[in-house]
Design a protein around this motif. Structure first.
Motif, PDB file in Angstrom:
ATOM      1  N   LYS A 171       5.775 -24.693  21.633  1.00  0.00           N
ATOM      2  CA  LYS A 171       6.419 -25.210  22.829  1.00  0.00           C
ATOM      3  C   LYS A 171       7.878 -25.530  22.570  1.00  0.00           C
ATOM      4  O   LYS A 171       8.281 -25.751  21.439  1.00  0.00           O
ATOM      5  CB  LYS A 171       5.706 -26.478  23.308  1.00  0.00           C
ATOM      6  CG  LYS A 171       4.243 -26.278  23.714  1.00  0.00           C
ATOM      7  CD  LYS A 171       3.610 -27.586  24.119  1.00  0.00           C
ATOM      8  CE  LYS A 171       2.149 -27.395  24.509  1.00  0.00           C
ATOM      9  NZ  LYS A 171       1.521 -28.684  24.889  1.00  0.00           N
ATOM     10  N   ARG A 172       8.653 -25.585  23.649  1.00  0.00           N
ATOM     11  CA  ARG A 172      10.075 -25.921  23.545  1.00  0.00           C
ATOM     12  C   ARG A 172      10.289 -27.408  23.784  1.00  0.00           C
ATOM     13  O   ARG A 172       9.516 -28.073  24.470  1.00  0.00           O
ATOM     14  CB  ARG A 172      10.873 -25.131  24.584  1.00  0.00           C
ATOM     15  CG  ARG A 172      10.905 -23.645  24.366  1.00  0.00           C
ATOM     16  CD  ARG A 172      11.736 -22.958  25.431  1.00  0.00           C
ATOM     17  NE  ARG A 172      13.117 -23.446  25.446  1.00  0.00           N
ATOM     18  CZ  ARG A 172      14.016 -23.145  26.370  1.00  0.00           C
ATOM     19  NH1 ARG A 172      13.658 -22.378  27.387  1.00  0.00           N
ATOM     20  NH2 ARG A 172      15.241 -23.611  26.291  1.00  0.00           N
ATOM     21  N   GLY A 173      11.379 -27.924  23.192  1.00  0.00           N
ATOM     22  CA  GLY A 173      11.787 -29.288  23.475  1.00  0.00           C
ATOM     23  C   GLY A 173      10.923 -30.356  22.859  1.00  0.00           C
ATOM     24  O   GLY A 173      10.930 -31.506  23.293  1.00  0.00           O
ATOM     25  N   VAL A 174      10.171 -30.009  21.794  1.00  0.00           N
ATOM     26  CA  VAL A 174       9.326 -30.989  21.109  1.00  0.00           C
ATOM     27  C   VAL A 174       9.495 -30.837  19.601  1.00  0.00           C
ATOM     28  O   VAL A 174       9.974 -29.837  19.115  1.00  0.00           O
ATOM     29  CB  VAL A 174       7.837 -30.813  21.468  1.00  0.00           C
ATOM     30  CG1 VAL A 174       7.603 -31.175  22.917  1.00  0.00           C
ATOM     31  CG2 VAL A 174       7.356 -29.381  21.188  1.00  0.00           C
ATOM     32  N   PRO A 216      20.847 -29.067  28.953  1.00  0.00           N
ATOM     33  CA  PRO A 216      21.036 -28.600  27.571  1.00  0.00           C
ATOM     34  C   PRO A 216      19.829 -28.953  26.712  1.00  0.00           C
ATOM     35  O   PRO A 216      19.241 -30.030  26.871  1.00  0.00           O
ATOM     36  CB  PRO A 216      22.295 -29.343  27.111  1.00  0.00           C
ATOM     37  CG  PRO A 216      22.426 -30.503  28.026  1.00  0.00           C
ATOM     38  CD  PRO A 216      21.882 -30.050  29.340  1.00  0.00           C
ATOM     39  N   GLU A 217      19.447 -28.057  25.828  1.00  0.00           N
ATOM     40  CA  GLU A 217      18.275 -28.275  24.976  1.00  0.00           C
ATOM     41  C   GLU A 217      18.648 -29.201  23.812  1.00  0.00           C
ATOM     42  O   GLU A 217      18.952 -28.768  22.697  1.00  0.00           O
ATOM     43  CB  GLU A 217      17.702 -26.954  24.465  1.00  0.00           C
ATOM     44  CG  GLU A 217      16.349 -27.134  23.795  1.00  0.00           C
ATOM     45  CD  GLU A 217      15.634 -25.832  23.508  1.00  0.00           C
ATOM     46  OE1 GLU A 217      14.682 -25.866  22.709  1.00  0.00           O
ATOM     47  OE2 GLU A 217      16.017 -24.794  24.078  1.00  0.00           O
ATOM     48  N   ILE A 218      18.620 -30.481  24.111  1.00  0.00           N
ATOM     49  CA  ILE A 218      18.854 -31.549  23.138  1.00  0.00           C
ATOM     50  C   ILE A 218      17.646 -32.459  23.227  1.00  0.00           C
ATOM     51  O   ILE A 218      17.358 -33.013  24.298  1.00  0.00           O
ATOM     52  CB  ILE A 218      20.142 -32.329  23.454  1.00  0.00           C
ATOM     53  CG1 ILE A 218      21.362 -31.393  23.434  1.00  0.00           C
ATOM     54  CG2 ILE A 218      20.336 -33.485  22.454  1.00  0.00           C
ATOM     55  CD1 ILE A 218      22.637 -32.038  23.940  1.00  0.00           C
ATOM     56  N   PHE A 219      16.916 -32.615  22.132  1.00  0.00           N
ATOM     57  CA  PHE A 219      15.668 -33.370  22.213  1.00  0.00           C
ATOM     58  C   PHE A 219      15.386 -34.105  20.901  1.00  0.00           C
ATOM     59  O   PHE A 219      15.883 -33.733  19.835  1.00  0.00           O
ATOM     60  CB  PHE A 219      14.498 -32.445  22.565  1.00  0.00           C
ATOM     61  CG  PHE A 219      14.254 -31.336  21.572  1.00  0.00           C
ATOM     62  CD1 PHE A 219      13.312 -31.461  20.569  1.00  0.00           C
ATOM     63  CD2 PHE A 219      14.971 -30.140  21.657  1.00  0.00           C
ATOM     64  CE1 PHE A 219      13.084 -30.445  19.659  1.00  0.00           C
ATOM     65  CE2 PHE A 219      14.749 -29.107  20.762  1.00  0.00           C
ATOM     66  CZ  PHE A 219      13.802 -29.259  19.754  1.00  0.00           C
ATOM     67  N   PHE A 248      17.499 -32.733  17.877  1.00  0.00           N
ATOM     68  CA  PHE A 248      17.835 -31.320  17.784  1.00  0.00           C
ATOM     69  C   PHE A 248      18.837 -30.943  18.872  1.00  0.00           C
ATOM     70  O   PHE A 248      18.680 -31.326  20.033  1.00  0.00           O
ATOM     71  CB  PHE A 248      16.587 -30.457  17.937  1.00  0.00           C
ATOM     72  CG  PHE A 248      15.655 -30.511  16.757  1.00  0.00           C
ATOM     73  CD1 PHE A 248      15.622 -29.488  15.828  1.00  0.00           C
ATOM     74  CD2 PHE A 248      14.816 -31.605  16.576  1.00  0.00           C
ATOM     75  CE1 PHE A 248      14.769 -29.541  14.731  1.00  0.00           C
ATOM     76  CE2 PHE A 248      13.949 -31.664  15.491  1.00  0.00           C
ATOM     77  CZ  PHE A 248      13.936 -30.634  14.564  1.00  0.00           C
ATOM     78  N   VAL A 249      19.855 -30.191  18.466  1.00  0.00           N
ATOM     79  CA  VAL A 249      20.820 -29.616  19.399  1.00  0.00           C
ATOM     80  C   VAL A 249      20.736 -28.106  19.221  1.00  0.00           C
ATOM     81  O   VAL A 249      21.129 -27.576  18.179  1.00  0.00           O
ATOM     82  CB  VAL A 249      22.254 -30.111  19.112  1.00  0.00           C
ATOM     83  CG1 VAL A 249      23.243 -29.441  20.068  1.00  0.00           C
ATOM     84  CG2 VAL A 249      22.341 -31.634  19.217  1.00  0.00           C
ATOM     85  N   ARG A 250      20.192 -27.422  20.257  1.00  0.00           N
ATOM     86  CA  ARG A 250      19.980 -25.982  20.114  1.00  0.00           C
ATOM     87  C   ARG A 250      21.134 -25.207  20.733  1.00  0.00           C
ATOM     88  O   ARG A 250      21.306 -25.195  21.954  1.00  0.00           O
ATOM     89  CB  ARG A 250      18.657 -25.537  20.750  1.00  0.00           C
ATOM     90  CG  ARG A 250      18.354 -24.059  20.429  1.00  0.00           C
ATOM     91  CD  ARG A 250      16.989 -23.627  20.898  1.00  0.00           C
ATOM     92  NE  ARG A 250      15.905 -24.413  20.373  1.00  0.00           N
ATOM     93  CZ  ARG A 250      15.432 -24.350  19.137  1.00  0.00           C
ATOM     94  NH1 ARG A 250      15.992 -23.524  18.251  1.00  0.00           N
ATOM     95  NH2 ARG A 250      14.421 -25.109  18.757  1.00  0.00           N
ATOM     96  N   THR A 251      21.907 -24.545  19.879  1.00  0.00           N
ATOM     97  CA  THR A 251      22.979 -23.683  20.358  1.00  0.00           C
ATOM     98  C   THR A 251      22.406 -22.351  20.834  1.00  0.00           C
ATOM     99  O   THR A 251      21.333 -21.924  20.401  1.00  0.00           O
ATOM    100  CB  THR A 251      24.003 -23.417  19.247  1.00  0.00           C
ATOM    101  OG1 THR A 251      23.373 -22.704  18.178  1.00  0.00           O
ATOM    102  CG2 THR A 251      24.580 -24.724  18.716  1.00  0.00           C
TER     103      THR A 251
END
Length: 248
Positions: A245-248, A10-13, A29-32
């Motif tokens: 970029k993702r996840g940062v 899950p994209e939680i960062f 961040f919690v990306r739905t």
């Protein structure tokens, strides 16, 4: 709840808020996943631009770009599972982002209440087309509302919902961030601010761009507009620091 997937998880960062009222603050961040709009310049198109949909995107002309297989880009977790991921990080500010989080209010209300009960500050990033339920609203500390303009490629019927606009313009928790592509976009912003009686001090203007160079090219004239009208300027700080970029 349906979350975006990043590297099989899950994209939680944990990063910093790059835009708007809380820019520069550390946050989790919690990306739905899922969205009810389809912005042509969206940088999280993996949350909605599914195979066999008709939506256009600026990346369509890039070699190797294709629409996303829905079942490969979504992971489902319950509120307890998401909370267990969040509490691994040394921060008490959580940002529910997307996609469009308010499409999953029932599930997110459980998570928001759990976070609220454990001392977290909760921000919600929304396109401002859906009205929060009372259960969800009670647990939220801040709404970062980003209404879409015609430069997004969405029709007026899709992107402007009177009931939702009125709710957020009347909420002390809400600020409004408008993505500006060129100076002509200001006419739409001015009209919306007037129609829904939005205070200038709650308005943030942000340049559209996914590179530092693109943002810098629009920075000077957009800052001047903010100074003229009493709006706030917001950059995309994460782009300058990390790139697109993702996840940062």
């Amino acid at each position: 709840m349906k979350l975006a997937k990043l590297n099989g998880r899950p994209e939680i960062f944990y990063s910093i808020q790059g835009e708007g009222k809380s820019m520069g603050k550390p946050a989790i961040f919690v990306r739905t996943s899922l969205c009810n709009l389809h912005c042509i310049w969206c940088d999280t198109d993996y949350t909605w631009n599914w195979q066999n949909t008709p939506f256009k995107h600026v990346n369509d002309s890039k070699a190797g770009y294709s629409k996303f297989k829905k079942d490969e880009w979504i992971v489902e977790l319950d509120a307890d599972e998401v909370y267990n991921e969040i509490k691994q990080h040394p921060c008490k500010r959580v940002i529910l982002t997307g996609g469009e989080p308010l499409m999953q209010q029932k599930e997110l209300a459980l998570l928001a209440q759990l976070l609220h009960d454990n001392g977290y500050f909760i921000e919600v990033e929304t396109n401002g087309t859906l009205v929060p339920t009372s259960e969800f609203d009670m647990a939220v500390d801040q709404y970062n509302v980003s209404p879409k303009l015609s430069n997004s490629g969405n029709s007026t019927q899709l992107r402007e919902k009177e009931g939702a606009f009125s709710f957020f313009s009347g909420s002390e928790k809400a600020s409004f961030k408008f993505v500006i592509d060129d100076p002509g976009d200001l006419d739409e912003v001015t009209e919306l601010i007037s129609r829904y009686n939005i205070a200038p001090l709650n308005v943030y203007l942000m340049p559209q761009g996914t590179t530092g160079q693109a943002l810098n090219q629009k920075q000077q004239w957009l800052v001047d507009i903010c100074k003229e009208h009493g709006y706030n300027y917001t950059d995309r700080l994460h782009i300058h620091i990390y790139g697109d970029k993702r996840g940062v």
